[in-house]
Structures are given as structure tokens and as C-alpha cells.
Write a protein that holds these residues in place. Sequence first.
Motif, mmCIF file in Angstrom:
data_model
loop_
_atom_site.group_PDB
_atom_site.id
_atom_site.type_symbol
_atom_site.label_atom_id
_atom_site.label_comp_id
_atom_site.label_asym_id
_atom_site.label_seq_id
_atom_site.Cartn_x
_atom_site.Cartn_y
_atom_site.Cartn_z
ATOM 1 N N LEU B 305 51.264 40.045 29.456
ATOM 2 C CA LEU B 305 50.093 40.214 28.579
ATOM 3 C C LEU B 305 48.804 40.120 29.391
ATOM 4 C CD1 LEU B 305 50.926 38.211 25.322
ATOM 5 C CD2 LEU B 305 50.886 40.681 25.636
ATOM 6 N N SER B 306 48.752 39.148 30.302
ATOM 7 C CA SER B 306 47.555 38.979 31.108
ATOM 8 C C SER B 306 47.333 40.194 32.006
ATOM 9 C CB SER B 306 47.681 37.702 31.935
ATOM 10 O OG SER B 306 46.578 37.543 32.767
ATOM 11 N N THR B 307 48.429 40.624 32.656
ATOM 12 C CA THR B 307 48.312 41.754 33.586
ATOM 13 C C THR B 307 47.787 43.005 32.882
ATOM 14 O OG1 THR B 307 50.136 40.919 34.895
ATOM 15 C CG2 THR B 307 49.588 43.246 35.170
ATOM 16 N N PHE B 308 48.391 43.330 31.757
ATOM 17 C CA PHE B 308 48.060 44.616 31.138
ATOM 18 C C PHE B 308 46.913 44.521 30.140
ATOM 19 C CE2 PHE B 308 52.497 45.168 32.568
ATOM 20 C CZ PHE B 308 52.254 46.170 33.490
ATOM 21 N N SER B 309 46.380 43.304 29.926
ATOM 22 C CA SER B 309 45.113 43.195 29.207
ATOM 23 C C SER B 309 43.962 43.187 30.196
ATOM 24 C CB SER B 309 45.042 41.895 28.396
ATOM 25 O OG SER B 309 46.051 41.859 27.457
ATOM 26 N N ARG B 310 44.314 43.080 31.476
ATOM 27 C CA ARG B 310 43.320 42.945 32.550
ATOM 28 C C ARG B 310 42.414 41.757 32.279
ATOM 29 N NH1 ARG B 310 46.179 45.009 35.720
ATOM 30 N NH2 ARG B 310 44.498 45.159 37.264
ATOM 31 N N GLU B 541 49.027 46.664 39.580
ATOM 32 C CA GLU B 541 47.783 45.982 39.968
ATOM 33 C C GLU B 541 47.779 44.553 39.446
ATOM 34 O OE1 GLU B 541 44.740 49.551 40.520
ATOM 35 O OE2 GLU B 541 45.052 49.074 38.418
ATOM 36 N N SER B 542 48.888 43.871 39.746
ATOM 37 C CA SER B 542 49.044 42.468 39.368
ATOM 38 C C SER B 542 48.526 41.559 40.474
ATOM 39 C CB SER B 542 50.520 42.144 39.119
ATOM 40 O OG SER B 542 50.953 42.751 37.945
ATOM 41 N N THR B 543 48.489 40.268 40.201
ATOM 42 C CA THR B 543 47.816 39.342 41.104
ATOM 43 C C THR B 543 48.740 38.387 41.842
ATOM 44 O OG1 THR B 543 47.576 37.923 39.196
ATOM 45 C CG2 THR B 543 45.682 39.262 39.787
ATOM 46 N N VAL B 564 48.955 32.473 52.023
ATOM 47 C CA VAL B 564 48.104 31.343 51.643
ATOM 48 C C VAL B 564 47.456 31.695 50.322
ATOM 49 C CG1 VAL B 564 46.077 29.969 52.237
ATOM 50 C CG2 VAL B 564 47.679 30.680 54.016
ATOM 51 N N VAL B 565 47.511 30.777 49.386
ATOM 52 C CA VAL B 565 46.991 31.057 48.055
ATOM 53 C C VAL B 565 45.578 30.489 47.925
ATOM 54 C CG1 VAL B 565 47.258 30.457 45.632
ATOM 55 C CG2 VAL B 565 49.220 31.256 46.942
ATOM 56 N N ASN B 566 44.672 31.340 47.498
ATOM 57 C CA ASN B 566 43.287 30.908 47.349
ATOM 58 C C ASN B 566 42.778 30.974 45.912
ATOM 59 O OD1 ASN B 566 42.684 30.421 50.160
ATOM 60 N ND2 ASN B 566 42.924 32.627 50.410
ATOM 61 N N HIS B 567 43.593 31.554 45.016
ATOM 62 C CA HIS B 567 43.103 31.786 43.657
ATOM 63 C C HIS B 567 44.150 31.391 42.629
ATOM 64 C CE1 HIS B 567 39.713 34.084 45.228
ATOM 65 N NE2 HIS B 567 40.580 34.584 46.087
ATOM 66 N N GLY B 568 43.675 31.220 41.417
ATOM 67 C CA GLY B 568 44.578 31.002 40.290
ATOM 68 C C GLY B 568 45.411 32.250 40.051
ATOM 69 N N PRO B 569 46.415 32.162 39.155
ATOM 70 C CA PRO B 569 47.384 33.243 39.035
ATOM 71 C C PRO B 569 46.876 34.489 38.305
ATOM 72 C CG PRO B 569 47.897 31.485 37.498
ATOM 73 C CD PRO B 569 46.770 30.989 38.326
ATOM 74 N N TYR B 570 45.898 34.357 37.429
ATOM 75 C CA TYR B 570 45.579 35.524 36.599
ATOM 76 C C TYR B 570 44.093 35.862 36.657
ATOM 77 C CZ TYR B 570 50.217 34.327 34.931
ATOM 78 O OH TYR B 570 51.545 34.031 34.872
ATOM 79 N N GLU B 571 43.611 36.213 37.859
ATOM 80 C CA GLU B 571 42.196 36.527 38.009
ATOM 81 C C GLU B 571 41.961 38.018 37.852
ATOM 82 O OE1 GLU B 571 39.842 34.421 37.987
ATOM 83 O OE2 GLU B 571 41.151 32.667 38.029
ATOM 84 N N TYR B 572 41.849 38.435 36.590
ATOM 85 C CA TYR B 572 41.574 39.844 36.310
ATOM 86 C C TYR B 572 40.129 40.001 35.885
ATOM 87 C CZ TYR B 572 46.598 40.528 36.414
ATOM 88 O OH TYR B 572 47.899 40.583 36.813
ATOM 89 N N ASP B 580 39.427 45.276 39.812
ATOM 90 C CA ASP B 580 39.459 44.480 38.577
ATOM 91 C C ASP B 580 40.546 43.412 38.620
ATOM 92 O OD1 ASP B 580 41.803 45.857 38.005
ATOM 93 O OD2 ASP B 580 41.323 46.079 35.874
ATOM 94 N N TYR B 581 41.080 43.145 39.825
ATOM 95 C CA TYR B 581 42.026 42.034 39.935
ATOM 96 C C TYR B 581 41.867 41.400 41.303
ATOM 97 C CZ TYR B 581 44.813 45.454 42.526
ATOM 98 O OH TYR B 581 45.222 46.394 43.434
ATOM 99 N N VAL B 582 42.031 40.100 41.356
ATOM 100 C CA VAL B 582 41.953 39.361 42.611
ATOM 101 C C VAL B 582 43.324 38.769 42.880
ATOM 102 C CG1 VAL B 582 40.876 37.433 43.819
ATOM 103 C CG2 VAL B 582 39.526 38.828 42.222
ATOM 104 N N MET B 583 43.971 39.223 43.978
ATOM 105 C CA MET B 583 45.290 38.695 44.312
ATOM 106 C C MET B 583 45.191 37.204 44.600
ATOM 107 S SD MET B 583 47.073 41.519 44.243
ATOM 108 C CE MET B 583 48.647 40.989 44.875
#
Lengths: 264, 595, 208
Positions: B305-310, B541-543, B564-572, B580-583
Motif C-alpha cells: 500500500l505504501s509503495t503504490f500510494s507513493r 520504485e520501492s525503497t 548501510v541504512v540511512n532512512h526509514g523504510p517508506y520514504e516516498y 519520489d522515493y528515497v531508498m
Amino acid sequence: MPFLLAVVIWAVSLGLAIPFFTRTWWFPQSINEHGRQVDQQFMFTLVVTGVVFILAQAALGWVVLRFGRPRAGAANYSHGNNTMEVLWTSATAVLFIGLTIMGQRVWARVHFMGAPEGAIPIELTGQQFVWNIRYPGPDGKFGALDIKQINDQAGNPLGVDSKDPAGKDDITVPTMAVPVNKPIELRLRSKDVTHSFFVPELRLKQDTVPGMVIRIHFTAEKVGRYEIACAELCGLGHYKMRSFLDVMEQADYEKWLKEHAPQP
Amino acid sequence: MAEQAHTHEAHAHAAPTGFIRKYIFSLDHKIIGLQYYFLAVVAVIVGMFLSLLMRWHLVWPTAKIGWLETLFPAGAAGGVMTPELYLSLMTMHGTIMVFFVLTTAPQSGFGNYVLPIQIGAADMAFPVLNMLSFWITFLSFVVMIAAFFVTGGAPLSGWTAYPPLSALTETGPGQQSGQTLWILSLALFSAASLLGALNFITTTLDLRTKGLSLMRMPLTCWTWFITAILGLLAFAVLLAGGVLLIMDRVAGTSFFVPGGLVVSDKVINHSGGSPLLWQHLFWFFGHPEVYIAILPGMGVVSQVLSTFSRKPIFGYRAMVFAIIAIGALGFGVWGHHMFISGMSPYSAMAFSVLTMSIGVPSAIKTFNWIGTLWGGKIRFTSAMMFAIGFVSLFVTGGLSGIFLGQPPVDLFFHDTYFVVAHFHMIMGVASIFGMFAGTYYWFPKMFGRMMNEGLGKLHFWITFVGVYAIFTPMHYLGLFGHPRRYSEITGVNYLAKSGAGEIHLFMTIAALITVGAQLLFFFNLFWSLFKGKKAPVNPWESTTLEWTVPSPPPHDNFGGYEPVVNHGPYEYSVPGAPKDYVMQSDPAGVAATGH
Amino acid sequence: MATLVAPPKPPVTGHGGGYGDGRGGGRDGGALAIRRYKTGTWLGLGAVVMLFAAFTSAYVVRQGMSSDWRAIRLPSILWLNTAVIVVSSLTFERARRDRQSALLWLGATSILGVVFLAGQYVAWQQLRAAGVFLASNPSSSFFYLLTGAHGVHIVGGILALLYVLGKAWTVGGWVNRQAAVEATALYWHFMDGLWVYLFFLLKVGGRQ
């Protein structure tokens, strides 16, 4: 796509909800006060869940419709809203737990209070795949049971002990007769596996568990013939394990008792 | 590299070359995940087939089906299904679906494949144990299927196997060796699930990569993690119950069988056992099992839902707490399966309050899913449509639980089709929608090819309408007081009067169409495996981290490099970000993100 | 794969399966393997606790509700067995602390484990000779069940000990097997404690 999906979500939801409101398919009519209370609790629950159901499905369809269409600009960048979280958490908590507490009253009446004084004792014993119903007879006492004397062919499926004088006048029959408007105390037993006593019109269901005697009570307020079903899987004949509850006028009941009394 | 291989312990296994080590006795979590997935595919085909036979029999009880006799010579002499065969099919349908589909695919299948990659690990914590878990599960499935072919056939005591019915061989045809094999199979399954759970928890706790704090984990990881904890605590209890039951059957003990029983005029030589004891042990496992089936689906749905709602997931923290709350409360509600069992009516009240409390975290999740869609720019992929369908089914199936959680209302609905409607909607179909969403979403990563979206959407439309058509009418049958597990309804007066027959006919037709539509899915699955369009690294275009590695990922996932992880999981749709997405692994400076 | 997005490439730090310290931090964790094995063992023991908690609740319920419970006389060899398994925990600790003679003490622990099992078997034989069988009475059913289930776990412990021993013998690399030793020690001490608990339960709880 968004339009179609929203419409389909709304359609299947309405398809589910409408028969509940038109009562196209509905309960068999209840025949006592307890049944009416259960129905009332059901109606409360139906209204509450019905409103939540319609609102939730409507909202789901609406967001799909509203935010599924192509539009300019980016999606909202938001991680949520704590006020909203607190709001809907407390709302559902109050709603759901309130419902439970309301329902406890009905439950308490059947299960926490014993049968009223003077209730007629009847014993109901499940067996693959018949119900055996026993009345204590004029002496008001059930005879002792001895499993070695069980003999289905000789009409002693429960093994009423021939040496116990209290058992001489016991009546063992395959269907149950009760007088109308009189409290009945049922003692539920099982000979072999777990069965479940269920009369839809009484809104009453209780497992009969081997090794236990479970007491429940009811009063039937409407003369007629009702089916006793088995509601707990008991083996291959489960579907045909049925008997009848005959609710009759006091006079008819007494006549029935006389007719079924054992011949000395 | 040589001395590193030494400290790599279990992970040092180099990419194997032989077919057997690579695909059969593989230690690679990705291969094991696929093995679980395909085992579930086989199981779901068997389970669906059994349900069709049952639906057919309910509507045409005297129909002659020639080949049925070939399959079940004793249960269908002359091609007509006997009541005992119907109950065997029902028992096996429930068991196969609950254990080998709903427990196997969402957790062991997808979880095995995706969890290590999403947390940036090269494999699970204990690869050998992982392989063992799968092969024990496989053996368990073989033993379960074998129950069909022994004398007396498969057991008929339902997936709940209440004693004394399940404890005594005299109580029915399937209650001979069939029931023994059934218990044995579940004991094996429990052992395998315990090993799997242990592996999942250790992996999540100890193998997360740099920067991936617990509160940065994708919600999928959270659900697999909590599901594993439930599995660890619950399956041990099922195992204990199974050991006691099998001893009652073969060693003459009396844990569950009371004295003084007479089955078909035969006095049974047991004494003093308690049938309710089994029910307590079984449901102490059985209720958490429901969440074992549905939680991973919730995770997948959140991710999709998060991915495809951006959009970022709405209320990440609330979602995590809801998952934990559902898991914790899940252990305090088993008694709601036993309101009419003869258990103390006072404890029924306590169980009822706890049961209704579970409605709260479930509602939080639903609201948050709708909140995620709100303000989004929705992309209607097949995965997304199944995720939206999941939310609808979850609402429907969840709300019927509000009726059943109240003892007085349950007095009427217990063991009727209302219950069948409830758990099929929520535990069955909603979970399966989660699996479909997961399949359409991760297929490109797993096989390096895209599935066909057109077929996927067609599959969604028929399935979504179809499952509502099958399970909606069961609510009305419940209103009649129609008991479940009846092999025939002819002769039941109150059902004949109310028109249950026509409703059954409608459901059977709906089931035939819906099951038929699943052929589209299987065709799509296998066709795309060989002929699908080549998948890029990150088609959606998932994160999350699995979308940073090739499709399919190499043997050790990250090719020896540490993400290395720098961001939360769902930064759209982060304002100011280049895309429009930050890995999760994008450099910290790429955009100012929340959390 | 031509479409490869360049993965982030910080230096490889070189330890088991995960990267970083495995808990989302950045330290190089050389002790990761030990921690992983310990976590796994603790979780396994969690499952064992649930298994025996289920048996215990069955025991309490079955005894509390029945009228057919007859206490059995527990064979006195069980005291000896208890002593043996407690001592085996001590020898295991000795092995962990004294690496020079670790092989010796690990060997002793394994032997004590086998002696314990043999002792349990003797206890079964004595009961059978006294006419107390598995199905004689719920109390005897539980006795065989609990000792049997515990015995199976002890067999697992002995196999783990033999694995550790074998590795230490052939590789000589005691240090490299540290993780396995730590895990086995944890498991073995737990089984020791579990037996003491079960013995107490059978001894005290078994009275009617």
C-alpha cells in the motif's frame, strides 16, 4: 480502474449488508425471553458493526476513487497523525468493550444462575448418532446408571440399573416433551464423544462432554415442535443426529408422561 | 578471504555448483523460501480440490462421480461420496490449508526469501537448521497425505481433532491409522515450525545491517518477527498436546479420555481423562495460529500500500505497536473457542473482554491503511489491487468476529456457518490475498522476470468478487442456525424451510468459477517464470533493501558488500528529493526525511 | 545483470552473516557468532519451556480433577541420577574454564550424561518390575512421559557434546568452536535445571 474498483468494493459490501437489513434470510423465531434477549444483543451488535462496516468500506472505496485518478503534484508526505490515532483507538475501544459488557447480562442469566425452584429435571445424553432423553418419573429421582447394563435393543440405551428402585419409573425416550411456560433443568451427558445440544428457537447451545454432567435451564413459551440438532462434530452420522423438542400444554404433557411411563 | 571464511561460520558456504546442493538440499535462504512457496502451491491445489468435492456433495449428495471411486475405493463405492468421506475431506481441507498453506507460504516462504535481504544480511542465522526445517515440513506433508491411503482413510475429526472422537479408534472409519498419521504429521510440523521460528527471531535480532535499527525495519520484517515469536510459543504447546493424544491412542493412557464410555455398545477401557484439557491445549496454540496466518499478510499489505500510494505508511509506530499488541493479546483469548464447551462461564467473560480488545489494534491497522491511501498517488498494479482487496476482506471478516466474541451471541452462532464465513474471510481469504499481493510484488525479485499485469488484474477481479460470492451467503446460513460439518442437509426441517439448499447451490457455483480463475494465476506464475519480461532491479520504485540488489539476487545477496541504512523504510514523495522515493540505503544527505 | 544499481560499498568488516554489529549499529562485532548461537539457544530453550509448561499444566489439571490418581513410589535411583546430572554441569564448567584439559572434562561430561540416561532407564525397569506401567495410572503415565521427554532432550545434548568434542579433537581449534561450546553449555545447564524441576514436580506434586 479506480472507478471500477471503488464500485466493486461498494457493490460487494452492499451485497453483504442489504439482506441483513431486509431480513431476507433470518433467524427462526425465538420462543422465550432468553431468546429475545439474545436477539436484542445481536441487533445492538449488528447496528454497531453495520455502521462501522459501511463507513470503512465506503471510505476505502472513496480513497481509491479520489486518489487513484491521475492528478498533478506529488503525494502528501506525511507519516501520520497522532491525534487521529488516539481518537480512533479510544473510539473502537469504547465501542467494542462496551458491547461486551452489555452482553454479559444475558450470559449471566443463563449460566450464573441455577434453574429456578421447581424446574423439571430432564436428562439428555448424546450418543453416536441419537439423543437419549430421560425423565425421573413420579418419584422425581433418576435411577443409578451401570454401563454394563447398556442395551440399545432392549430399550435401555443408558444402562439404567435394574437394581435401583429409583430407576424403575424412569422414562427413556428419543424425543423430548416439555410443558409450555415451565422452567426445565437439563442435565447434559454423553456416552461416547462430544456432542452439542442445539435448539435454534431457544437460542441455546451447549456441548455435552463425556465424563461431565453440565446443567442448563430454559423455559419454552410457545407450543410447537422444534428440532434438536447436534452442533459438535461427532462422527460420520453427525448430520443426521436429530431429535425433537415438543412444547405442549400442561394437560397434554401429563398425558404424554402417562403414555410413556414404563409398563410394570 | 581465506581467513574470513573461517570466521564466517555457517555463512561461509560458497555458492554450490551441483544441482542437488543448489536446488534440493540447499542452504540458501532464497532457495529454501522458494521450496516452501512451491510446497504451499502444491498444498493449496490439493486443498482447493478437496473443497470443490465437498461443495459438490453438499449440493448433489447422490451424484455419481466415476473417478471418485478410483481415488477413494472405500469412501466412494460406486462413485457416491459417503458421509465419512465428506468428513475426511473436510478434515484434510482444513488441516492442509491451515498448516501447509497459511502457515507455510506467508511466513516460511516469503519470510525466508525476503527477510534476510530486507535486513541486509547474507543469509539466515542458521542455514543448516533452515534446510532441516523445510525438509521436516516436507516430510510432514507426505505423512499427512499418506493418511488418505491407509485402512479407514483420512481422519474425520476436523482440524481441531477433539477427543474422545480423535482418541478412540472405535469412533469412526478414519479414526484408525489415519488419525495417528495426522497427529504424527502435526508433531513433525510443530518441530519444523519451532526450528524455523528460532531461526527467524535470531536473524532479526542479530543480523541487521548497520543503521537498521528496529524502528527502521520494514513492517514486513516486524510481522515475520512477531509471527515467529508466536510460532515459538504456540507450536511447542501443540506438540505437547499431540504427544499426549498419540499416547492416549497407542499406549492406552487416559489424558483426554474419561471413564465409563460406551462406543457402539463397546465399553472403552479408559478412565478419568479430560476432553476439555485437549481443547485448552489445542486452542492455546490454535488462536495464535490465526495470527500466524494473517500477520505476515498484514506486513505485505502495508509494504505494498505504501509503495503504490507513493506515500510513507500512515502511523508507522502505531502499526508496530498494533502488531505487538495483536501478538500479545492473541495468547489470552483462546477461550473464545470454548464458550459452549462446558468451561467455566466466568472465565468466558474474561476471554470475551480480551477478545474484543483485539478489535482495537486491528481497527488501528485498518484506519492506518486507509490513511496511507489518503492523499496518495495510487498506482493500480496487481499487487496493489490485492492489497486493497485484503483491506476490504479484513474489515468484513474482522467485524463478524465482534459477534462471535460475545458469549451470548456465540451461543447461537457457535459451530454454525457464520463461524465458517468469519474465519474463511479473515484467516483464509484475506491471508491468501496477502500471498497474492506478495507474489505479484516480489515475483520480479525472485525470478528476474515480470508477471503479466493484465492476467493479474483479471485474476483479481474474478477472485475478489468470487470470494465475496462464496462466503457472504454463509453468514445467512449462520442466521438459520445451520451447523457446520454437516455432510448433507436433506432432512433437516428448519434448513429445508428457509431455503438453505438454494444458497448452497449459489455458493457451489461461485466456488467453481472462483477456483477456475485461479488457473489464470497458476498459468501466469509458470508462464512468467520462463517467458515474462526481464525485470529490472527496482521495477516498482520501492525503497527497501531487496530492491538494491539484482533480480534475482546473487548467492550471498549483497555480493560481499555491506549495505548501510540511512532512512526509514517508506520514504516516498519526500519534498526536495530528486525522485519520489528515497531508498533506505541512499546517502543520508539525499533528502531530509522523517523519523 | 546489466541493470545492476551500484550497491553501497563500504569496506567489508568480516564476520558472520550480518553486517555492522547485527543490531543496527556500526561497531565491528567479532563476537557475533557467539551471540547468534546464544540467542538461538535461548530461543530453543524458550520453546522447551513452553513444551514442559504445557505438560505441567496438563499434569496439574489431570491430577486436580481426577478421582483415579494414585501416587507411585519413585525409585530411589532417581536421587543418584540427580546427583550425576548436577555433577555433569560442574564438569562442563570446568571444561569451559580450563582450556588445557578441556577435552578431558568435556569427555567426562558426556560420560556422565550417558550414565544419567542409563540411570533413568534403570528407574523405568524398576517401576516395570513393580508392575507400574505407562498406562497403569495417570501418575505413572506422567512419570514415563516427563522422564522420556526429558531423556530425548538429554540425547540431543549428548549429541551436541560429541560434536563439540569431535571438532575440538580433529581441528584442535577449540577457539573456533567457542560459539558451539557456549551454546551447548547453556543448553546442558538448562537440562540439568529442568530435571531438578521435574524431579521436584513428580516427587512433591505426585502425592495425592
